[in-house]
Design a protein around this motif. Structure first.
Motif, mmCIF file in Angstrom:
data_model
loop_
_atom_site.group_PDB
_atom_site.id
_atom_site.type_symbol
_atom_site.label_atom_id
_atom_site.label_comp_id
_atom_site.label_asym_id
_atom_site.label_seq_id
_atom_site.Cartn_x
_atom_site.Cartn_y
_atom_site.Cartn_z
ATOM 1 N N CYS A 1 35.291 54.588 -67.653
ATOM 2 C CA CYS A 1 34.171 54.264 -66.537
ATOM 3 C C CYS A 1 34.403 53.373 -66.389
ATOM 4 O O CYS A 1 33.814 52.769 -66.894
ATOM 5 C CB CYS A 1 33.130 55.541 -67.164
ATOM 6 N N PHE A 2 33.144 52.982 -65.412
ATOM 7 C CA PHE A 2 32.878 52.194 -64.994
ATOM 8 C C PHE A 2 31.737 52.211 -64.053
ATOM 9 O O PHE A 2 31.029 52.767 -63.875
ATOM 10 C CB PHE A 2 33.832 51.233 -63.812
ATOM 11 N N THR A 3 31.070 50.572 -64.625
ATOM 12 C CA THR A 3 29.282 50.697 -63.966
ATOM 13 C C THR A 3 29.483 49.767 -63.444
ATOM 14 O O THR A 3 30.094 48.487 -62.827
ATOM 15 C CB THR A 3 28.635 50.354 -65.389
ATOM 16 N N ARG A 4 28.301 49.878 -62.233
ATOM 17 C CA ARG A 4 28.056 48.395 -61.427
ATOM 18 C C ARG A 4 27.385 47.996 -61.399
ATOM 19 O O ARG A 4 25.939 48.321 -61.847
ATOM 20 C CB ARG A 4 27.431 49.953 -59.663
ATOM 21 N N LYS A 5 27.785 46.619 -61.121
ATOM 22 C CA LYS A 5 27.426 45.511 -61.721
ATOM 23 C C LYS A 5 25.723 44.875 -61.219
ATOM 24 O O LYS A 5 25.583 45.350 -60.078
ATOM 25 C CB LYS A 5 27.806 43.725 -61.790
ATOM 26 N N GLY A 6 25.123 45.197 -61.583
ATOM 27 C CA GLY A 6 23.565 45.159 -61.736
ATOM 28 C C GLY A 6 22.731 45.864 -61.098
ATOM 29 O O GLY A 6 21.307 46.003 -61.002
ATOM 30 N N LEU B 1 26.949 63.550 -67.098
ATOM 31 C CA LEU B 1 27.002 62.900 -68.077
ATOM 32 C C LEU B 1 26.382 60.784 -68.004
ATOM 33 O O LEU B 1 25.971 60.934 -66.054
ATOM 34 C CB LEU B 1 28.556 60.992 -68.027
ATOM 35 N N TYR B 2 25.687 60.437 -68.776
ATOM 36 C CA TYR B 2 24.591 59.055 -67.785
ATOM 37 C C TYR B 2 24.412 58.065 -69.166
ATOM 38 O O TYR B 2 24.798 58.723 -70.829
ATOM 39 C CB TYR B 2 23.233 60.215 -67.829
ATOM 40 N N GLN B 3 23.866 57.242 -68.848
ATOM 41 C CA GLN B 3 23.018 56.028 -70.064
ATOM 42 C C GLN B 3 22.159 56.370 -70.159
ATOM 43 O O GLN B 3 21.137 55.968 -69.070
ATOM 44 C CB GLN B 3 24.018 54.965 -69.319
ATOM 45 N N GLY B 4 21.681 55.714 -71.204
ATOM 46 C CA GLY B 4 19.608 56.517 -72.042
ATOM 47 C C GLY B 4 19.821 55.062 -72.343
ATOM 48 O O GLY B 4 20.745 54.666 -73.598
ATOM 49 N N LEU C 1 20.999 49.870 -62.055
ATOM 50 C CA LEU C 1 20.576 50.725 -63.295
ATOM 51 C C LEU C 1 20.993 51.852 -63.306
ATOM 52 O O LEU C 1 21.727 52.690 -62.500
ATOM 53 C CB LEU C 1 19.034 50.458 -62.939
ATOM 54 N N PRO C 2 20.545 51.885 -64.631
ATOM 55 C CA PRO C 2 21.383 54.087 -64.579
ATOM 56 C C PRO C 2 20.538 54.821 -64.006
ATOM 57 O O PRO C 2 21.166 55.614 -64.051
ATOM 58 C CB PRO C 2 21.244 53.677 -66.432
ATOM 59 N N THR C 3 19.393 54.121 -63.573
ATOM 60 C CA THR C 3 18.590 55.593 -62.638
ATOM 61 C C THR C 3 19.317 55.647 -61.015
ATOM 62 O O THR C 3 19.381 56.684 -60.691
ATOM 63 C CB THR C 3 17.099 55.658 -62.919
ATOM 64 N N ASP C 4 20.226 54.518 -60.845
ATOM 65 C CA ASP C 4 20.595 53.935 -59.833
ATOM 66 C C ASP C 4 21.597 55.349 -58.963
ATOM 67 O O ASP C 4 22.882 55.540 -60.144
ATOM 68 C CB ASP C 4 21.259 52.661 -59.372
#
Length: 990
Positions: free
Chosen positions: A535-540, A186-189, A542-545
Motif C-alpha cells: 500500500c501507499f500513503t500520501r505524504k504529509g 485497514l488502518y494505521q494506528g 495524517l492516518p485519520t485523513d
C-alpha cells in the motif's frame, strides 16, 4: 487297534497353515520399500481417478520450514493421514495437499546469525539478496521435512505441495491484504503492541507464549500536585473540574500520597495517570512507627485499598499505623498527582505535568495497593483508558526498538529493558535507584510470575507504543457480504456457532472467547522476509485523513501481476513505486510502505491460494476440516478465521479438530535440557513408522499424549498380537477359492455368530472414523481381533480348519469367514497401520498394481446381523470361560495335559443349556473331546465363577482312545479303515 509302531504318521494329511508372512516384521528396513512402491504406482493420483465420489478436503496447516521434525509434528501428520485415508476408504475423494509456511522471523533470524558469524552486517546487504538467502534456506528444509513426513507413511500430493513463498501464493496474499485496504478495515494506528527487543519487531498474540519470569516489584508513592498550586485537572469530557469537587479535598488528604505497585519499573518514566476503582473501598492511613531501615517515617499519610493496606505497609517496614478515615471515589477522582521525578535536578522539566487519578474498570484489589500505575504507551488497558477520555495526545514515545530509552529521556537515555539476548538490561535498576533518590519509593522486592515471551526467540517482550498497521475487527467491512455479520468479529462469532463443527466441542468455547475479547489485529512487522504491506500513503497526510491511503484497483492489479511473475521481490526493485503507481500519480507525493505482513496473515490466506485457486482445491474455497494442536486456537484457526471473515465473509472451514501436546511418560513437557525428548526418527529407526502410528491410534488425542520407551514397548506388544492375528488368517486362507465360498445363510452357527459381530463392528468402525475417533476404532478392532478371534474363534476352529475334509461345510464356512475377516481387518486397519496392512494384502494378492490403499471398506452387510445369535454368543463365551477355568485347575494339578483329554459336565438352567447349541457343538467350542449338558442341580464342589452365576462344571475324563490325527479322545478311535483315527478323520482321509 494297531500298535504305536504300526500307526501311520498323519501329519502330512492335516491342512496346516501355509504362509511366508513372517512374525518378525522388520519394519525399519522394509517400510522404505513400500514407500518406493507407492510412489511408482502413483497411489494418490490413482485414487483421484475414482469417479462419482463426494470430495473431502483436509486443509494442511503449514508447518514452518526451519528444522527437523519433532514428535508433535509426527502426531499431527499421522492424525491427518488417518483422516484422509479413512475418508477415502469410506467412499470419499479425500484430498490432501501438504504445505509449508516459508516467510517470517525464524528464517530471517537464522540468516542474520550466519551473517553475524561471518562478521557481515545485514543492513549492508541488498534486501533482495537477503530475501533470496531466506528463500534458499526454506527450500532446503522443505526438502528435508518432506522426506521425513513421507517416511511416516503420510499420503498426499507431495510432488506439488503449496508454499507461502510461491509466486502465486505471494500474489494472493498481497491481494487478500489489498482487499482489507479496499474495504476500509485497514488502518494505521499508534498504540502499545507486544514488541520483541531481541527480534526488533511487533508480535501478535499468537506469537507470544507465557513463561515464569522474575520481575522487580516496587511500591511508588505519588505526591498530590494540587497542594503546590498546580493547574486544575480536566475531566473525562475535557472540561475543568468544578470548585465544589476541589473543596472535598481536606487538608490531610491533600498531604497524603497515593501508592501504586508495579512489576515493570521501567515504565514509570512514561507514567501519565494513576487508576482506581469505584468498586473498591479505600482508606487514609497514617504511619505511627517503622523499623529502623525504612523508606517512610512516622506521620506520613498514604491512601490504599483497605484490603491491601496492611500488606503494603508491612512491605514498607511499617510496624504501626492507623486508619484515619475512608476515602471516597469522588475524593479520589478529584485528585491530581505529581510524577515522582517531577522537579528533580537534571530532569529539565520533562516530568512537570499533571498525573490525574482516574477511574478504571481494570483495577482490582487482588494484589498491590488498589491503585494502578498507568502508562498508556506500555499497556493495553492503560491505552484503552486514555482512548476513552480522548487523551491520545498524551501518549509517549520514550522507548526504542531495542527496548532502550531514547535520547530525549533524562537520566535513562540508552539504557535497555532487555538486551539483544533477552537478558535483563540496566533500565529497571536505574529507574529504581532514581526513585529512591527522589523519595518516591517506599518498598521493593521481586516476584516470579507468568510473563509474555516471544514464541520463537523465547525472550521476554515488552509493550511498546509504535505506529503499526491494523485490521479493524469491529469496523463495518465495506464488501456487501453481510450474511453472517457486517464486521470481522461478528462474522467470526457467527461462523463459530453456526458453520463449524468442533472436535472436541470444547474447541468452540476456546476460540469464541478469544475472538470475543481480542483487540484489532496487528498486521505489520518490521522485518524483511515476507510479503510486504502493498500500500501507499500520501505524504504529509495524517492516518485519520480520508486520502491517507491510496485505494486504486488499477494500482492493485499492477502489483498483483508483478507478484505473479516475479514474486514479492518486485516490491523491492528499483523504480517499484513509479512502476506500480503508474502515470496517474506523482510518485513524489506518495510513500511506499515497507513493513511486511504478519506470517499469520500468510497462513491465514492459504484458503485462497490453495482451496480456491488449485485444480485440486474445493469448489467453494472452504475446507471440510482443519486439524492442528490446541495452540492453534490462538494461531492458525484464529488467523484463518479473521482473514477469511475479512475477505470471504465467513470461516474457511466447516470442521475443526484439535489434538493435545506430547509429554514424556511421567507427564512432563519434553525439553532437550531434561533429556526426555523422543524424535520420530528415533522411534522409526528402532521400531518402524507403523509403531509410531499405532501409538497415535491407541492414544486419546483430545488430551495431552504421553510417549516414552515403556509406552512404546507396550505399543509394540499390541502390534505383535495384531500381526499374529493377520498371520493366522493368511496361513489358513492358503489356496482359498471362490468355489469354497458358502453363503451366510448356509453357514454353521458359529460362523454366523462371527458375521453378526462383523456387521456390528462395521457400523462402529464407519461411525468412529466419521467422528475421527481413531482410538475408539482401534480399540474395538484390536479387541475383536485379539480376543474374539485369536483367543476364541480361531482357537475353536483350528480343529476344523486342520482336520476336517476340504469339502466339509464346517471347514468351508470357516474359510469363508476367514476371507471376510481378512478383507475387513486389512481395510479397517489400513488407515492406521499403512505399511503392515499393505504387507498383509500383498502376501495374498501380489501384483504390480495391487494395494490395500486402492481399496474401499467392504460394503456393509446388515443382513448378517442377528440379535438372537449375538445373545447366544455372549452366553456361549461366558459358559466357555467357566469350562476352561475348570480345566485349567485340572491341568495345573497334572490330571490332564490337554483339554482334549476332558469331557466335562456342564450344569445350568434350561435356557442356558439351549443356548449352547448341543453337546457336540459346545464340546468343539470348549476344545474338549466330549461334553455333557445337564439341567440337574450341580453337585457340591462343582467349579463355578462368581461372574458367571448359574453355571457349574464337573470335571470328567474323556472315554476312548486318542486319535492319532486330531488328538481327540473318542470311543470310536481304531474302529475305521484307517488305523488309529476317529470317524471324522477317517472320512477326511477318504
Amino acid at each position: 487297534m494297531s500298535s504305536e509302531t504300526e500307526t501311520p504318521d498323519y501329519k502330512d494329511t492335516l491342512f496346516l497353515p501355509k504362509t511366508d508372512f513372517p512374525m518378525r516384521a522388520g519394519l525399519p528396513k522394509r517400510e522404505p520399500g513400500w514407500l518406493e512402491r507407492w510412489q511408482q504406482i502413483g497411489i494418490y493420483d490413482r485414487l483421484r481417478e475414482k469417479e462419482g465420489r463426494a470430495p473431502f478436503t483436509l486443509h494442511d496447516g503449514p508447518p514452518y520450514a526451519n528444522g527437523h521434525l519433532h514428535i508433535g509434528h509426527a502426531l499431527n501428520k499421522v492424525l491427518k493421514d488417518m483422516v484422509v485415508r479413512s475418508q477415502q476408504m469410506t467412499g470419499k475423494d479425500a484430498r490432501y495437499i501438504p504445505g509449508w509456511d516459508c516467510h517470517g522471523l525464524p528464517i530471517e533470524w537464522k540468516i542474520e546469525e550466519q551473517y553475524r558469524a561471518k562478521g557481515k552486517n545485514k543492513d549492508e546487504v541488498p534486501v533482495i539478496d537477503f530475501r533470496q538467502e531466506c528463500r534458499s534456506f526454506a527450500e532446503n528444509w522443505i526438502g528435508i521435512q518432506r522426506d521425513e513426513f513421507k517416511r511416516l507413511g503420510v499420503t498426499g500430493k507431495w510432488e506439488k505441495p503449496y508454499l507461502t513463498m510461491d509466486f502465486h501464493a505471494e500474489r494472493v496474499i498481497a491481494e487478500e491484504f489489498m482487499t482489507f485496504l479496499m474495504t476500509g478495515t485497514l488502518y494505521q494506528g499508534s498504540k502499545p503492541v507486544m514488541w520483541s527487543p531481541v527480534e526488533k519487531t511487533a508480535l501478535a498474540e499468537a506469537e507470544v507464549e507465557y513463561h515464569d519470569h522474575k520481575s522487580h516489584t516496587i511500591w511508588v508513592a505519588f505526591k498530590p500536585r494540587r497542594a503546590e498550586g498546580a493547574p486544575v485537572p480536566v475531566d473525562a469530557e475535557g472540561g475543568d473540574f468544578d470548585t465544589a469537587n476541589q473543596a472535598i479535598l481536606d487538608e490531610e488528604l491533600g498531604r497524603a500520597r497515593i501508592v501504586i505497585w508495579t512489576t515493570t519499573p521501567w515504565t514509570i518514566p512514561s507514567n501519565k495517570a494513576v487508576a482506581f476503582s469505584k468498586a473498591i473501598e479505600y482508606g487514609l492511613y497514617r504511619v505511627t512507627a517503622t523499623q529502623e531501615e525504612s523508606w517512610t517515617a512516622a506521620g506520613e499519610l498514604y491512601v490504599f485499598a483497605d484490603k491491601l493496606a496492611g500488606d503494603a505497609l508491612e512491605k514498607a517496614r511499617v510496624t504501626e499505623y492507623e486508619r484515619v478515615r475512608s476515602v471516597s471515589a469522588d475524593e479520589l477522582g478529584g485528585m491530581v498527582l505529581s510524577h515522582p521525578f517531577a522537579g528533580m535536578d537534571g530532569a529539565d522539566g520533562f516530568w512537570d505535568y499533571d498525573v490525574p487519578v482516574i477511574d478504571g474498570d481494570h483495577v482490582t484489589d487482588d494484589a498491590g495497593t488498589g491503585f494502578v500505575h498507568t502508562a498508556p504507551s506500555h499497556g493495553q488497558e492503560d491505552y484503552e483508558a486514555f482512548v476513552a477520555r480522548n487523551w491520545i495526545d498524551r501518549m509517549t514515545h520514550n522507548v526504542g526498538e531495542e527496548s532502550e530509552f531514547l535520547p530525549h529521556v533524562p537520566f535513562f537515555a540508552g539504557l535497555q529493558v532487555f538486551d539483544r539476548k533477552g537478558k535483563e538490561g540496566k533500565a529497571n535498576r536505574a529507574v529504581i535507584e532514581k526513585l529512591v533518590e527522589a523519595g518516591g519509593i517506599i518498598a521493593r522486592g521481586q516476584v516470579k510470575h507468568s510473563y509474555p515471551h516471544s514464541w520463537r526467540s523465547k525472550a521476554p517482550v515488552i509493550y511498546r507504543n509504535t505506529p503499526q498497521w491494523f485490521a479493524a475487527i469491529d469496523r463495518p467491512v465495506g464488501d456487501g457480504q453481510d450474511t453472517y455479520g457486517t464486521t470481522i468479529r461478528e462474522r467470526a462469532l457467527t461462523s463459530i456457532d453456526q458453520l463449524v463443527t468442533w472436535t472436541p466441542k470444547t474447541g468452540r468455547n476456546r476460540l469464541h472467547s478469544m475472538i470475543e475479547a481480542r483487540p484489532d489485529w496487528v498486521l505489520s512487522r518490521q522485518r524483511a522476509w515476507g510479503v510486504p504491506l502493498t500500500c501507499f500513503t500520501r505524504k504529509g497526510a495524517l492516518p485519520t485523513d480520508p486520502d491517507f491511503l491510496l485505494r486504486d484497483p488499477d494500482v492493485n492489479a499492477r502489483i498483483a501481476a508483478a507478484f505473479e511473475a516475479e514474486g514479492a521481490d518486485a516490491w523491492y526493485r528499483d523504480g517499484a513505486k513509479e512502476r506500480f503507481l503508474g502515470n496517474g500519480y506523482n510518485a513524489d507525493e506518495w510513500d511506499q510502505v515497507f513493513d511486511i505482513l504478519d506470517v499469520w496473515f500468510d497462513s491465514g490466506s492459504t484458503h485462497a491460494f490453495v482451496l480456491r485457486d488449485r485444480e485440486d482445491g474445493t469448489e467453494d474455497g472452504i475446507a471440510d476440516l482443519y486439524l492442528e494442536g490446541t495452540d492453534q486456537h490462538r494461531g492458525w484457526f484464529h488467523s484463518s478465521m479473521l482473514q477469511a471473515c475479512g475477505t470471504k465473509g465467513r470461516a474457511p472451514y466447516r470442521g475443526v479438530l484439535t489434538h493435545g501436546f506430547t509429554l514424556d511418560e511421567k507427564g512432563m513437557k519434553m525439553s532437550k535440557s531434561l533429556g526426555n525428548t523422543i524424535a520420530p526418527e528415533q522411534v522409526i529407526k528402532q521400531y518402524g513408522a507403523d509403531i509410531l502410528r499405532l501409538w497415535v491410534a491407541q492414544s486419546d488425542y483430545t488430551a495431552d499424549l504421553r510417549i516414552g520407551p515403556e509406552i512404546l514397548k507396550g505399543t509394540a506388544d499390541s502390534y505383535r498380537r495384531l500381526r499374529n492375528t493377520m498371520r493366522f488368517l493368511l496361513g489358513n486362507l492358503h489356496g482359498f477359492t471362490e468355489a469354497e465360498r458358502v453363503a451366510p445363510a448356509e453357514m454353521t452357527e458359529l460362523e454366523r455368530m462371527i458375521l453378526d459381530r462383523v456387521a456390528e463392528l462395521d457400523e462402529q468402525v464407519r461411525e468412529g472414523y466419521g467422528r475421527f475417533d481413531f482410538s475408539g476404532v482401534f480399540n474395538k478392532v484390536f479387541t475383536f481381533a485379539t480376543v474374539t478371534l485369536s483367543a476364541v474363534y480361531f482357537d475353536i476352529r483350528k480343529d476344523v480348519l486342520y482336520c476336517d475334509a476340504p469339502d466339509s461345510l464346517r471347514r468351508r464356512s470357516a474359510r469363508t469367514v476367514l476371507d471376510i475377516l481378512f478383507h475387513r481387518l486389512t481395510a479397517w486397519l489400513a488407515p492406521i497401520l499403512v505399511f503392515t496392512m499393505e504387507e498383509v494384502w500383498l502376501e495374498r494378492f501380489p501384483g504390480e498394481d495391487s494395494s490395500i490403499h486402492l481399496q474401499d471398506f467392504p460394503a456393509p452387510c446388515p443382513d448378517w446381523k442377528d440379535t438372537g445369535l449375538r445373545a447366544r454368543w455372549e452366553m456361549l463365551r461366558n459358559v466357555r470361560r467357566t469350562v476352561t477355568g475348570s480345566l485349567e485347575l485340572q491341568r495345573r494339578e497334572k490330571v490332564i495335559g490337554s483339554s482334549l483329554e476332558a469331557a466335562p459336565v456342564v450344569h445350568a438352567d434350561a435356557g442356558t443349556i439351549a443356548a449352547l447349541g448341543g453337546a457336540e457343538f459346545f464340546a468343539d467350542a470348549c476344545i474338549t473331546s466330549g461334553m455333557t449338558l445337564s439341567t440337574d442341580p450341580a453337585p457340591a464342589g462343582a467349579f463355578t465363577l462368581p461372574e458367571v452365576p448359574g453355571v457349574a462344571v464337573v470335571f470328567a475324563k474323556a472315554e476312548g482312545e486318542k486319535c492319532d490325527r486330531c488328538w481327540k479322545v473318542l470311543p470310536d478311535v481304531g474302529s475305521h479303515a484307517h488305523p488309529g483315527v476317529c470317524g471324522r478323520c477317517a472320512e477326511a482321509l477318504g
